[in-house]
Scaffold this motif. Structure first.
Motif, PDB file in Angstrom:
ATOM      1  N   LYS A  52      -9.108  17.227  14.574  1.00 39.84           N
ATOM      2  CA  LYS A  52      -8.418  17.373  13.292  1.00 39.84           C
ATOM      3  C   LYS A  52      -8.907  16.325  12.292  1.00 39.84           C
ATOM      4  CE  LYS A  52      -3.800  17.221  11.208  1.00 39.84           C
ATOM      5  NZ  LYS A  52      -2.335  17.034  11.465  1.00 39.84           N
ATOM      6  N   ASP A  53      -9.070  15.090  12.755  1.00 37.64           N
ATOM      7  CA  ASP A  53      -9.528  14.030  11.852  1.00 37.64           C
ATOM      8  C   ASP A  53     -11.015  14.154  11.543  1.00 37.64           C
ATOM      9  OD1 ASP A  53      -7.045  12.945  11.499  1.00 37.64           O
ATOM     10  OD2 ASP A  53      -7.229  11.489  13.129  1.00 37.64           O
ATOM     11  N   TYR A  54     -11.804  14.661  12.490  1.00 33.95           N
ATOM     12  CA  TYR A  54     -13.206  14.958  12.198  1.00 33.95           C
ATOM     13  C   TYR A  54     -13.290  15.953  11.045  1.00 33.95           C
ATOM     14  CZ  TYR A  54     -16.289  12.755  15.680  1.00 33.95           C
ATOM     15  OH  TYR A  54     -17.058  11.859  16.385  1.00 33.95           O
ATOM     16  N   LEU A 106       0.829  -1.199   0.000  1.00 38.11           N
ATOM     17  CA  LEU A 106       0.000   0.000   0.000  1.00 38.11           C
ATOM     18  C   LEU A 106       0.865   1.251   0.000  1.00 38.11           C
ATOM     19  CD1 LEU A 106      -2.858  -0.824   2.553  1.00 38.11           C
ATOM     20  CD2 LEU A 106      -2.925  -0.952   0.059  1.00 38.11           C
ATOM     21  N   LYS A 107       0.441   2.233  -0.790  1.00 40.08           N
ATOM     22  CA  LYS A 107       1.160   3.494  -0.863  1.00 40.08           C
ATOM     23  C   LYS A 107       0.786   4.389   0.314  1.00 40.08           C
ATOM     24  CE  LYS A 107       1.368   3.392  -5.920  1.00 40.08           C
ATOM     25  NZ  LYS A 107       1.105   4.142  -7.176  1.00 40.08           N
ATOM     26  N   LYS A 108       1.413   5.534   0.386  1.00 39.69           N
ATOM     27  CA  LYS A 108       1.099   6.507   1.414  1.00 39.69           C
ATOM     28  C   LYS A 108      -0.123   7.315   0.977  1.00 39.69           C
ATOM     29  CE  LYS A 108       3.173  10.149   4.231  1.00 39.69           C
ATOM     30  NZ  LYS A 108       4.399  10.959   4.505  1.00 39.69           N
ATOM     31  N   GLN A 150       0.016  -0.786   7.263  1.00 41.19           N
ATOM     32  CA  GLN A 150       1.007   0.150   7.780  1.00 41.19           C
ATOM     33  C   GLN A 150       0.654   1.521   7.220  1.00 41.19           C
ATOM     34  OE1 GLN A 150       3.392  -0.713  10.002  1.00 41.19           O
ATOM     35  NE2 GLN A 150       2.539  -2.790   9.977  1.00 41.19           N
ATOM     36  N   ALA A 151      -0.201   2.241   7.956  1.00 38.87           N
ATOM     37  CA  ALA A 151      -0.736   3.491   7.429  1.00 38.87           C
ATOM     38  C   ALA A 151       0.177   4.685   7.690  1.00 38.87           C
ATOM     39  CB  ALA A 151      -2.107   3.758   8.045  1.00 38.87           C
ATOM     40  N   ASN A 152       1.301   4.449   8.351  1.00 42.73           N
ATOM     41  CA  ASN A 152       2.205   5.539   8.698  1.00 42.73           C
ATOM     42  C   ASN A 152       1.420   6.627   9.443  1.00 42.73           C
ATOM     43  OD1 ASN A 152       4.422   4.250   7.392  1.00 42.73           O
ATOM     44  ND2 ASN A 152       3.593   4.907   5.433  1.00 42.73           N
ATOM     45  N   SER A 153       1.304   7.798   8.862  1.00 44.71           N
ATOM     46  CA  SER A 153       0.589   8.880   9.546  1.00 44.71           C
ATOM     47  C   SER A 153      -0.818   9.081   9.003  1.00 44.71           C
ATOM     48  CB  SER A 153       1.368  10.196   9.398  1.00 44.71           C
ATOM     49  OG  SER A 153       1.523  10.524   8.025  1.00 44.71           O
ATOM     50  N   GLY A 154      -1.286   8.152   8.137  1.00 45.19           N
ATOM     51  CA  GLY A 154      -2.603   8.291   7.515  1.00 45.19           C
ATOM     52  C   GLY A 154      -3.738   7.925   8.456  1.00 45.19           C
ATOM     53  N   ARG A 194      -4.646   6.940  14.532  1.00 47.69           N
ATOM     54  CA  ARG A 194      -5.613   7.756  13.794  1.00 47.69           C
ATOM     55  C   ARG A 194      -6.630   6.817  13.149  1.00 47.69           C
ATOM     56  NH1 ARG A 194      -3.140  11.597   9.607  1.00 47.69           N
ATOM     57  NH2 ARG A 194      -5.261  12.456   9.717  1.00 47.69           N
ATOM     58  N   ARG A 195      -7.823   6.818  13.665  1.00 50.46           N
ATOM     59  CA  ARG A 195      -8.851   5.910  13.174  1.00 50.46           C
ATOM     60  C   ARG A 195     -10.201   6.623  13.139  1.00 50.46           C
ATOM     61  NH1 ARG A 195      -7.188   4.224  18.280  1.00 50.46           N
ATOM     62  NH2 ARG A 195      -8.780   4.305  19.914  1.00 50.46           N
TER      63      ARG A 195
END
Length: 250
Positions: A132-134, A55-57, A78-82, A101-102
């Motif tokens: 922020k994610d909302y 998977l890409k970033k 492995q979502a890194n910071s996503g 972050r979910r």
């Protein structure tokens, strides 16, 4: 520009992909799926992979997959910071507990293969663990829809329950109505205007105030006549619904 990776090749993923492809400020970076032919069919000119390790970033990873696979697939990302989200109406945000972050990106609609969907009318229910994610999910939702609702997992489960009644159960009743028509050489399309009017009416009138029919009128003569015409499951459901309606208006 919000970069998105879609995981899944079913109806929800396909409709989301089509909607995002037509939206401004969204780029589908990659599509993941286990079925090669399905990937080729929906991804077309978008890069795709069958390997979660490839998977890409991206800004957002959307898991549009079956409920029982959400945790398993999420644990291998492995979502890194996503931001990792799923599209289920019943699974809690904790199904993604391995990710800091979910969130949830739940489009409240029934999706069928080949059906044309106007996403601008579809409410999208979102949940996140940070403001922020909302805001990110609201921004993403509003690229394809006019309506985004902040709902936590408990409220979303209740909403899904209500949706089962108004969609899944009502569709089963359409099926039974069609069976009665077919058994008596009647065209089911005669009922289309009635179905449409009922759906339109409850947009301006509360369902409890819009109720009509023999049970609402307590017309026992008609009820008895119709019970004589039914056998099997339709008889049981007719009796159950009649009793429930009569109780509402006692």
């Amino acid at each position: 520009m919000i970069s998105v990776i879609l995981l899944g090749t079913g109806n929800v993923s396909t409709h989301l992909l089509n909607a995002f492809n037509s939206a401004d400020n969204v780029r589908i970076t990659q599509v993941y799926g286990r079925n090669e032919s399905a990937l080729k069919r929906i991804a077309k000119d978008i890069p795709y992979t069958r390997n979660l390790e490839d998977l890409k970033k991206a800004d957002v990873y959307i898991l549009a997959i079956s409920d029982d696979q959400i945790s398993t697939v999420a644990n291998h990302i492995q979502a890194n910071s996503g931001l990792v989200v799923h599209t289920s109406g019943t699974q809690p945000i904790t199904a993604l507990k391995n990710h800091i972050r979910r969130g949830i990106f739940y489009p409240l609609q029934t999706f069928s293969s080949g059906a044309k969907i106007d996403f601008s009318k579809i409410p999208i229910c979102i949940e996140a663990t940070s403001e922020k994610d909302y805001e990110l999910l609201e921004k993403l939702a509003k690229t394809i829809s006019k309506n985004a609702y902040r709902l936590d997992s408990e409220k979303r489960k209740k909403l899904h329950l209500a949706a089962v009644f108004v969609n899944n159960f009502s569709n089963h009743l359409y099926h039974l109505g069609e069976e009665i028509c077919l058994a008596n050489d009647l065209p089911f399309e005669i009922l289309y205007p009635l179905i449409e009017e009922t759906a339109l009416k409850i947009q301006t009138t509360r369902p409890i105030d819009a109720q009509t029919g023999p049970a609402r009128r307590n017309d026992q003569h008609t009820i008895n006549q119709q019970l004589k015409q039914l056998t099997g499951v339709p008889l049981e459901l007719y009796s159950l619904f009649t009793a429930s309606i009569k109780k509402n208006y006692e």
